[in-house]
Write a protein that holds these residues in place. Structure first.
Motif, PDB file in Angstrom:
ATOM      1  N   ARG A   1      -1.652 -49.023 -21.617  1.00 34.71           N
ATOM      2  CA  ARG A   1      -0.749 -47.901 -21.334  1.00 34.71           C
ATOM      3  C   ARG A   1       0.729 -48.297 -21.384  1.00 34.71           C
ATOM      4  N   GLN A   2       1.081 -49.125 -22.354  1.00 35.17           N
ATOM      5  CA  GLN A   2       2.474 -49.535 -22.511  1.00 35.17           C
ATOM      6  C   GLN A   2       3.346 -48.395 -23.044  1.00 35.17           C
ATOM      7  N   PHE A   3       2.747 -47.433 -23.735  1.00 34.47           N
ATOM      8  CA  PHE A   3       3.522 -46.365 -24.355  1.00 34.47           C
ATOM      9  C   PHE A   3       3.440 -45.068 -23.571  1.00 34.47           C
ATOM     10  N   GLU A   4       2.858 -45.114 -22.381  1.00 35.45           N
ATOM     11  CA  GLU A   4       2.743 -43.919 -21.573  1.00 35.45           C
ATOM     12  C   GLU A   4       4.066 -43.687 -20.842  1.00 35.45           C
ATOM     13  N   ASP A   5       4.595 -42.501 -20.939  1.00 38.24           N
ATOM     14  CA  ASP A   5       5.842 -42.095 -20.293  1.00 38.24           C
ATOM     15  C   ASP A   5       7.021 -42.993 -20.684  1.00 38.24           C
ATOM     16  N   PRO A   6       7.370 -43.074 -21.970  1.00 37.96           N
ATOM     17  CA  PRO A   6       8.481 -43.932 -22.372  1.00 37.96           C
ATOM     18  C   PRO A   6       9.840 -43.423 -21.905  1.00 37.96           C
ATOM     19  N   LYS A   7       9.991 -42.099 -21.695  1.00 39.66           N
ATOM     20  CA  LYS A   7      11.276 -41.587 -21.245  1.00 39.66           C
ATOM     21  C   LYS A   7      11.436 -41.713 -19.739  1.00 39.66           C
TER      22      LYS A   7
ATOM     23  N   ASP B   1      11.090 -44.253 -17.599  1.00 41.62           N
ATOM     24  CA  ASP B   1      11.879 -45.405 -17.161  1.00 41.62           C
ATOM     25  C   ASP B   1      13.347 -45.242 -17.515  1.00 41.62           C
TER      26      ASP B   1
END
Length: 53
Positions: free
Chosen positions: A29-35, A37
């Motif tokens: 889940r490294q690409f979950e919710d990129p905005k 952070d």
């Protein structure tokens, strides 16, 4: 031309390593919710220090 017998397997191995790393990143889940952070660092709600009274 003999160098191709070395370079083709090396390039296939590097491509497979990149694919495995990408699949690992997707599963962890490294690409979950990129905005999230990027916006969370600007918010006062998640500040590390307590707010002054």
């Amino acid at each position: 031309m003999e160098i191709l017998s070395i370079l083709i397997p090396v390039s296939l191995a590097l491509g497979a390593a990149g694919l495995v790393a990408f699949i690992w990143a997707l599963r962890s889940r490294q690409f979950e919710d990129p905005k999230g952070d990027a916006e969370r660092i600007l918010s006062d709600k998640w500040d590390d220090r307590p707010k002054p009274d």
